[in-house]
Scaffold this motif. Sequence first.
Motif, mmCIF file in Angstrom:
data_model
loop_
_atom_site.group_PDB
_atom_site.id
_atom_site.type_symbol
_atom_site.label_atom_id
_atom_site.label_comp_id
_atom_site.label_asym_id
_atom_site.label_seq_id
_atom_site.Cartn_x
_atom_site.Cartn_y
_atom_site.Cartn_z
ATOM 1 N N MET A 20 0.843 -1.202 0.000
ATOM 2 C CA MET A 20 0.000 0.000 0.000
ATOM 3 C C MET A 20 0.868 1.238 0.000
ATOM 4 N N THR A 21 0.451 2.231 -0.751
ATOM 5 C CA THR A 21 1.174 3.504 -0.754
ATOM 6 C C THR A 21 0.382 4.495 0.094
ATOM 7 N N PHE A 22 1.068 5.532 0.541
ATOM 8 C CA PHE A 22 0.375 6.524 1.344
ATOM 9 C C PHE A 22 -0.741 7.176 0.537
ATOM 10 N N ALA A 23 -0.493 7.342 -0.738
ATOM 11 C CA ALA A 23 -1.514 7.934 -1.613
ATOM 12 C C ALA A 23 -2.769 7.074 -1.630
ATOM 13 N N GLU A 24 -2.567 5.756 -1.664
ATOM 14 C CA GLU A 24 -3.716 4.851 -1.661
ATOM 15 C C GLU A 24 -4.507 4.998 -0.364
ATOM 16 N N PHE A 25 -3.776 5.094 0.733
ATOM 17 C CA PHE A 25 -4.439 5.300 2.012
ATOM 18 C C PHE A 25 -5.249 6.600 1.983
ATOM 19 N N ARG A 26 -4.644 7.652 1.452
ATOM 20 C CA ARG A 26 -5.320 8.951 1.425
ATOM 21 C C ARG A 26 -6.620 8.887 0.623
ATOM 22 N N SER A 27 -6.609 8.100 -0.449
ATOM 23 C CA SER A 27 -7.824 8.061 -1.268
ATOM 24 C C SER A 27 -8.897 7.178 -0.650
ATOM 25 N N LYS A 28 -8.500 6.090 0.028
ATOM 26 C CA LYS A 28 -9.514 5.186 0.599
ATOM 27 C C LYS A 28 -9.839 5.486 2.057
ATOM 28 N N GLY A 29 -8.871 6.113 2.735
ATOM 29 C CA GLY A 29 -9.082 6.389 4.156
ATOM 30 C C GLY A 29 -8.831 5.184 5.034
ATOM 31 N N LEU A 30 -8.390 4.061 4.441
ATOM 32 C CA LEU A 30 -8.149 2.852 5.221
ATOM 33 C C LEU A 30 -6.724 2.355 5.023
ATOM 34 N N LEU A 31 -6.117 1.878 6.117
ATOM 35 C CA LEU A 31 -4.772 1.319 6.038
ATOM 36 C C LEU A 31 -4.853 -0.163 5.710
ATOM 37 N N GLY A 32 -3.741 -0.700 5.165
ATOM 38 C CA GLY A 32 -3.766 -2.085 4.698
ATOM 39 C C GLY A 32 -3.443 -3.130 5.748
ATOM 40 N N CYS A 33 -2.540 -2.793 6.695
ATOM 41 C CA CYS A 33 -2.168 -3.767 7.706
ATOM 42 C C CYS A 33 -1.431 -3.063 8.834
ATOM 43 N N SER A 34 -1.093 -3.816 9.871
ATOM 44 C CA SER A 34 -0.399 -3.251 11.041
ATOM 45 C C SER A 34 0.891 -2.539 10.662
ATOM 46 N N ASP A 35 1.614 -3.101 9.683
ATOM 47 C CA ASP A 35 2.901 -2.504 9.287
ATOM 48 C C ASP A 35 2.761 -1.068 8.791
ATOM 49 N N CYS A 36 1.605 -0.757 8.249
ATOM 50 C CA CYS A 36 1.379 0.616 7.767
ATOM 51 C C CYS A 36 1.626 1.637 8.871
ATOM 52 N N TYR A 37 1.263 1.240 10.105
ATOM 53 C CA TYR A 37 1.444 2.173 11.218
ATOM 54 C C TYR A 37 2.919 2.461 11.466
ATOM 55 N N ARG A 38 3.766 1.493 11.116
ATOM 56 C CA ARG A 38 5.211 1.720 11.259
ATOM 57 C C ARG A 38 5.762 2.454 10.050
ATOM 58 N N HIS A 39 5.441 1.947 8.844
ATOM 59 C CA HIS A 39 5.989 2.546 7.633
ATOM 60 C C HIS A 39 5.608 4.003 7.460
ATOM 61 N N PHE A 40 4.368 4.308 7.798
ATOM 62 C CA PHE A 40 3.879 5.668 7.570
ATOM 63 C C PHE A 40 3.836 6.494 8.836
ATOM 64 N N GLU A 41 4.566 6.014 9.867
ATOM 65 C CA GLU A 41 4.459 6.664 11.172
ATOM 66 C C GLU A 41 4.620 8.168 11.108
ATOM 67 N N ARG A 42 5.629 8.606 10.371
ATOM 68 C CA ARG A 42 5.906 10.039 10.347
ATOM 69 C C ARG A 42 4.735 10.834 9.799
ATOM 70 N N ALA A 43 4.130 10.336 8.711
ATOM 71 C CA ALA A 43 3.005 11.063 8.109
ATOM 72 C C ALA A 43 1.702 10.853 8.882
ATOM 73 N N LEU A 44 1.540 9.645 9.418
ATOM 74 C CA LEU A 44 0.309 9.341 10.149
ATOM 75 C C LEU A 44 0.202 10.108 11.462
ATOM 76 N N GLY A 45 1.354 10.257 12.126
ATOM 77 C CA GLY A 45 1.360 10.926 13.437
ATOM 78 C C GLY A 45 0.502 12.177 13.503
ATOM 79 N N PRO A 46 0.797 13.188 12.687
ATOM 80 C CA PRO A 46 0.016 14.433 12.740
ATOM 81 C C PRO A 46 -1.447 14.226 12.359
ATOM 82 N N LEU A 47 -1.699 13.337 11.411
ATOM 83 C CA LEU A 47 -3.065 13.063 10.976
ATOM 84 C C LEU A 47 -3.882 12.480 12.124
ATOM 85 N N ILE A 48 -3.270 11.523 12.816
ATOM 86 C CA ILE A 48 -3.941 10.887 13.951
ATOM 87 C C ILE A 48 -4.168 11.903 15.066
#
Lengths: 97, 356
Positions: A1-29
């Motif tokens: 999954m790419t961050f762009a894909e997440f942005r368009s669907k609003g859903l993450l693909g798996c637990s690892d996404c929270y690690r891979h995208f941590e920097r970008a997800l942090g402020p969003l969360i």
Amino acid sequence: MTFAEFRSKGLLGCSDCYRHFERALGPLIQRSHGGAERHTGKVPRRAGEAFDRMQRLAELRKELADALDCEAYERAATLRDEIRAIERGPGAPGGGG
Amino acid sequence: MAGERFGSEAEWLRAGGPAGDVVLSSRVRFARNFAGFAFPCKATEEEQSRVLELAHEHLCGLDLADDIAWLELGELERHERSVLVERHLISKQHAKDKGPRGVAISTPDERLSVMVNEEDHLRIQVLRSGLGLREAFGHINSVDDELESRIDYAYSPRFGYLTACPTNVGTGIRVSVMMHLPALKLSGELEKVRRAAKAMGLAVRGFYGEGSDAVGDYYQLSNQTTLGRTESELLDNFDQDVVPKVIEYERLARRNLIERRRPFLEDRVWRAVGVLTNARLMKAEEAMEHLSLVRLGVVAGILPDEAPIDMRTLHQLVLYVQPAHLQQARGRVLDQAERRVERASLIREKLADSPA
């Protein structure tokens, strides 16, 4: 999954996404949860035990390093035994059930 | 047919329950995912099937007081899935989706319902009639603990329970109550309460949750934030703070109507009784609106005890005017025109039957 894909669907693909995208997800969360950035609630019992074990090991290893610095070899030996016991203890990876 | 398994003993249909005059039901839900599997939106069909298998095994193996009914949604007919939606046991989304998915339901009380492979692997929910958030929380917590003792959840120390949507991450908890607010609506104060709720960071939704309208003066209030506070804090804020305030506002609005606008109130209530007792065609939405006024009439003492309807029958009617339940009650598929006839006739029957 790419961050762009997440942005368009609003859903993450798996637990690892929270690690891979941590920097970008942090402020969003943070924005979604009124500024909160850390979990403070329930901890799963088994994950909690593993977590507590990790923390205790980190503490003991620090104490061991200090003891060796001060040449307190008897204390160091006791600490090393305690560390080994936790590493091998019940519930630890590879340890007895 | 799946619907037949479920009788009239469903938890939220029971009248009474704490603050039952205003609060119809309380609900606590946990969102959880199994470690080691992609979330449903990205999982392969094989992974989804595997998750379904594991969920089935563990949910039916739980050491709980109740029997668990397991349903695979792909094996049900469309109207059977609709019955589950109308009983608040699965979401509309879950009924509509494709792919391996299921639901585990405690029978016969239907207090516990676990959706598998909806947005997350597990959406566990517990219902209680009236204001019973503490009890619901205790119940769901033990179910959650038991499940976790058998299988690893996706969890990180920083973000908590990991969910497909970051808006659910952390505690993964949604606390909500279904409230009946006809007096606030009649006196024009509902908008104020809605805005206040939103300002407090609460979501206000209709009878069937996300994307539904507030038909029949029923409003679902729930928390939005799931991270940064403990489950207890979120629960307490709701239970001790927000909900009691809204209950008070509604009760005050009811008292005002009774004391200062009694003829107006009586007229509205009795007109609703008149239409329900006599109409030959009835749409679901219209039925809900009239039933809402009748419910207000019963609670406010405008309508005599038990006549023309008692509270329990009233709650059942709220369910049986819904399309899938109506068809189930009549034992056959009905088109829209037939439903309007049958709905009106079912209502007349129930009102005539009610202890008078």
